[in-house]
Enzyme design. Structure first.
Site, PDB file in Angstrom:
ATOM      1  N   ARG A  60       0.823  -1.212   0.000  1.00 29.58           N
ATOM      2  CA  ARG A  60       0.000   0.000   0.000  1.00 29.58           C
ATOM      3  C   ARG A  60       0.854   1.258   0.000  1.00 29.58           C
ATOM      4  O   ARG A  60       0.583   2.203  -0.759  1.00 29.58           O
ATOM      5  CB  ARG A  60      -0.949   0.005   1.208  1.00 29.58           C
ATOM      6  CG  ARG A  60      -2.005  -1.085   1.132  1.00 29.58           C
ATOM      7  CD  ARG A  60      -2.835  -1.145   2.399  1.00 29.58           C
ATOM      8  NE  ARG A  60      -1.972  -1.477   3.529  1.00 29.58           N
ATOM      9  CZ  ARG A  60      -2.192  -1.090   4.785  1.00 29.58           C
ATOM     10  NH1 ARG A  60      -3.241  -0.358   5.080  1.00 29.58           N
ATOM     11  NH2 ARG A  60      -1.361  -1.427   5.739  1.00 29.58           N
ATOM     12  N   ASN A  78      -6.096  -2.661   2.739  1.00 27.30           N
ATOM     13  CA  ASN A  78      -6.121  -4.105   2.890  1.00 27.30           C
ATOM     14  C   ASN A  78      -7.563  -4.588   2.952  1.00 27.30           C
ATOM     15  O   ASN A  78      -8.415  -3.940   3.563  1.00 27.30           O
ATOM     16  CB  ASN A  78      -5.402  -4.540   4.169  1.00 27.30           C
ATOM     17  CG  ASN A  78      -3.906  -4.434   4.064  1.00 27.30           C
ATOM     18  OD1 ASN A  78      -3.339  -4.412   2.982  1.00 27.30           O
ATOM     19  ND2 ASN A  78      -3.242  -4.354   5.201  1.00 27.30           N
TER      20      ASN A  78
END
Length: 130
Positions: A60, A78
């Site tokens: 990320r 997530n």
């Protein structure tokens, strides 16, 4: 005739603060500032779900770094099933470069699949990690 929503670019971003964005039947478009010759650039948004070893490997944060470099806005988060969701909005060519990067990811990741679909979203300022 379609409805249009006008918003200005944020002065604290890399975007030209004199650029205006509107949303109509063809999605987000930018007008003014450093647009195409006609003054309008198509703004596209996609939602991609990345599977493989993509959590716990700075996926990320690395996606955010790539997006900021490209001038793409959106977010990466997530998912409970171990995948990562990335929503990216920006000029079509920049979003496509980010999509290509998602196929590889950062060095510690192992990307098995990337499934992307266009989405109709309001303009998202900046790129955040959730």
């Amino acid at each position: 005739m379609g409805r249009f929503t006008w918003v200005t670019a944020h002065a604290d971003t890399d975007q030209d603060p004199d650029r205006y964005f509107f949303h109509g039947a063809r999605g987000w478009r930018a007008a003014g500032g450093a647009g195409r010759e006609a003054g309008i650039a198509v703004i596209t948004c996609v939602r991609c779900v990345v599977s493989g070893r993509v959590q716990g490997v700075f996926f990320r944060a690395s996606a955010r770094q790539q997006a900021v470099t490209l001038g793409v806005s959106g977010y990466a988060r997530n998912l409970p099933d171990g995948r990562v969701e990335v929503v990216a909005c920006g000029r079509e060519q920049d979003v496509n470069v980010l999509r290509d990067w998602l196929q590889v990811g950062p060095p510690a990741a192992r990307v098995d699949a990337v499934d992307c679909e266009p989405v109709d979203l309001p303009l998202i300022p900046g790129f955040r990690v959730e």
